[in-house]
Design a protein around this motif. Sequence first.
Motif, PDB file in Angstrom:
ATOM      1  N   UNK A 103      43.089  35.889 -20.143  1.00  0.00           N
ATOM      2  CA  UNK A 103      43.670  36.419 -18.915  1.00  0.00           C
ATOM      3  C   UNK A 103      45.189  36.534 -18.988  1.00  0.00           C
ATOM      4  N   UNK A 104      45.774  36.035 -20.064  1.00  0.00           N
ATOM      5  CA  UNK A 104      47.216  36.115 -20.233  1.00  0.00           C
ATOM      6  C   UNK A 104      47.604  35.700 -21.629  1.00  0.00           C
ATOM      7  N   UNK A 105      48.860  35.963 -21.971  1.00  0.00           N
ATOM      8  CA  UNK A 105      49.354  35.639 -23.301  1.00  0.00           C
ATOM      9  C   UNK A 105      50.859  35.402 -23.248  1.00  0.00           C
ATOM     10  N   UNK A 106      51.346  34.662 -24.213  1.00  0.00           N
ATOM     11  CA  UNK A 106      52.778  34.398 -24.337  1.00  0.00           C
ATOM     12  C   UNK A 106      53.146  34.385 -25.808  1.00  0.00           C
ATOM     13  N   UNK A 107      54.370  34.809 -26.082  1.00  0.00           N
ATOM     14  CA  UNK A 107      54.891  34.638 -27.443  1.00  0.00           C
ATOM     15  C   UNK A 107      56.176  33.848 -27.338  1.00  0.00           C
ATOM     16  N   UNK A 108      56.374  32.952 -28.295  1.00  0.00           N
ATOM     17  CA  UNK A 108      57.515  32.043 -28.309  1.00  0.00           C
ATOM     18  C   UNK A 108      58.198  32.119 -29.661  1.00  0.00           C
ATOM     19  N   UNK A 109      59.517  32.103 -29.632  1.00  0.00           N
ATOM     20  CA  UNK A 109      60.248  32.293 -30.877  1.00  0.00           C
ATOM     21  C   UNK A 109      61.687  31.818 -30.747  1.00  0.00           C
ATOM     22  N   UNK A 110      62.376  31.811 -31.882  1.00  0.00           N
ATOM     23  CA  UNK A 110      63.812  31.548 -31.895  1.00  0.00           C
ATOM     24  C   UNK A 110      64.492  32.720 -31.201  1.00  0.00           C
ATOM     25  N   UNK A 111      65.426  32.422 -30.310  1.00  0.00           N
ATOM     26  CA  UNK A 111      66.117  33.495 -29.602  1.00  0.00           C
ATOM     27  C   UNK A 111      67.037  34.276 -30.528  1.00  0.00           C
ATOM     28  N   UNK A 112      67.796  33.586 -31.360  1.00  0.00           N
ATOM     29  CA  UNK A 112      68.705  34.205 -32.322  1.00  0.00           C
ATOM     30  C   UNK A 112      68.687  33.384 -33.607  1.00  0.00           C
ATOM     31  N   UNK A 113      68.755  34.043 -34.745  1.00  0.00           N
ATOM     32  CA  UNK A 113      68.789  33.286 -36.013  1.00  0.00           C
ATOM     33  C   UNK A 113      70.162  32.660 -36.246  1.00  0.00           C
ATOM     34  N   UNK A 125      50.670  32.870 -15.179  1.00  0.00           N
ATOM     35  CA  UNK A 125      52.046  32.972 -15.671  1.00  0.00           C
ATOM     36  C   UNK A 125      52.748  31.637 -15.677  1.00  0.00           C
ATOM     37  N   UNK A 126      52.575  30.856 -14.624  1.00  0.00           N
ATOM     38  CA  UNK A 126      53.195  29.520 -14.560  1.00  0.00           C
ATOM     39  C   UNK A 126      52.661  28.637 -15.680  1.00  0.00           C
ATOM     40  N   UNK A 127      51.346  28.651 -15.892  1.00  0.00           N
ATOM     41  CA  UNK A 127      50.755  27.820 -16.950  1.00  0.00           C
ATOM     42  C   UNK A 127      51.298  28.219 -18.321  1.00  0.00           C
ATOM     43  N   UNK A 128      51.429  29.520 -18.569  1.00  0.00           N
ATOM     44  CA  UNK A 128      51.962  29.979 -19.857  1.00  0.00           C
ATOM     45  C   UNK A 128      53.426  29.592 -20.018  1.00  0.00           C
ATOM     46  N   UNK A 129      54.203  29.736 -18.962  1.00  0.00           N
ATOM     47  CA  UNK A 129      55.619  29.389 -19.035  1.00  0.00           C
ATOM     48  C   UNK A 129      55.797  27.879 -19.246  1.00  0.00           C
ATOM     49  N   UNK A 130      55.047  27.079 -18.517  1.00  0.00           N
ATOM     50  CA  UNK A 130      55.128  25.621 -18.705  1.00  0.00           C
ATOM     51  C   UNK A 130      54.731  25.239 -20.124  1.00  0.00           C
TER      52      UNK A 130
END
Length: 162
Positions: A62-72, A95-100
Amino acid sequence: MLIRDATAEDWPAIWPFFHRIVAAGETYPYPLDLDAEQGRAWWLLAPPDRTAVAVDDAGLVVGTAKMNVNRPGNGDHVASASYMVDPDRQARGVGRALCEDSLRWARAQGFAAMEFNAVVETNIYAVKLYESLGFRITGTQPRAFRHPTEGLVGLHCMHVDL
């Protein structure tokens, strides 16, 4: 709701709502005609970055998130993340669950902060959610996003210390 790491097998479940959100052109600065393979390459990240999915009690993504380094380099102590919730399943806490979850991931990875570089100012529900989780708007680039109905609108940079 279960939040877990995404796998390649999740892409067919992510793509329909990913495509719908991107094609609407209201919240992401991606090309509106992005195809499934391009979307997959941009969204399904390899470790040490992470892509997650939210799965409801019926087993549906029902939702997805991607997480990464903001800048190298000298910016690699700051994380970033992006979220997409199936528009048919909004306002249910996905959205709240993914952000948390992404904030927990960033803390566990040792990041000092999380920053979003391009939050469309008309995306008021996202802005309100991020602010409720401690993010603050640190600046706005005026007229930096071409919204399909609102015209040229600003992009917020939002930041939270971890």
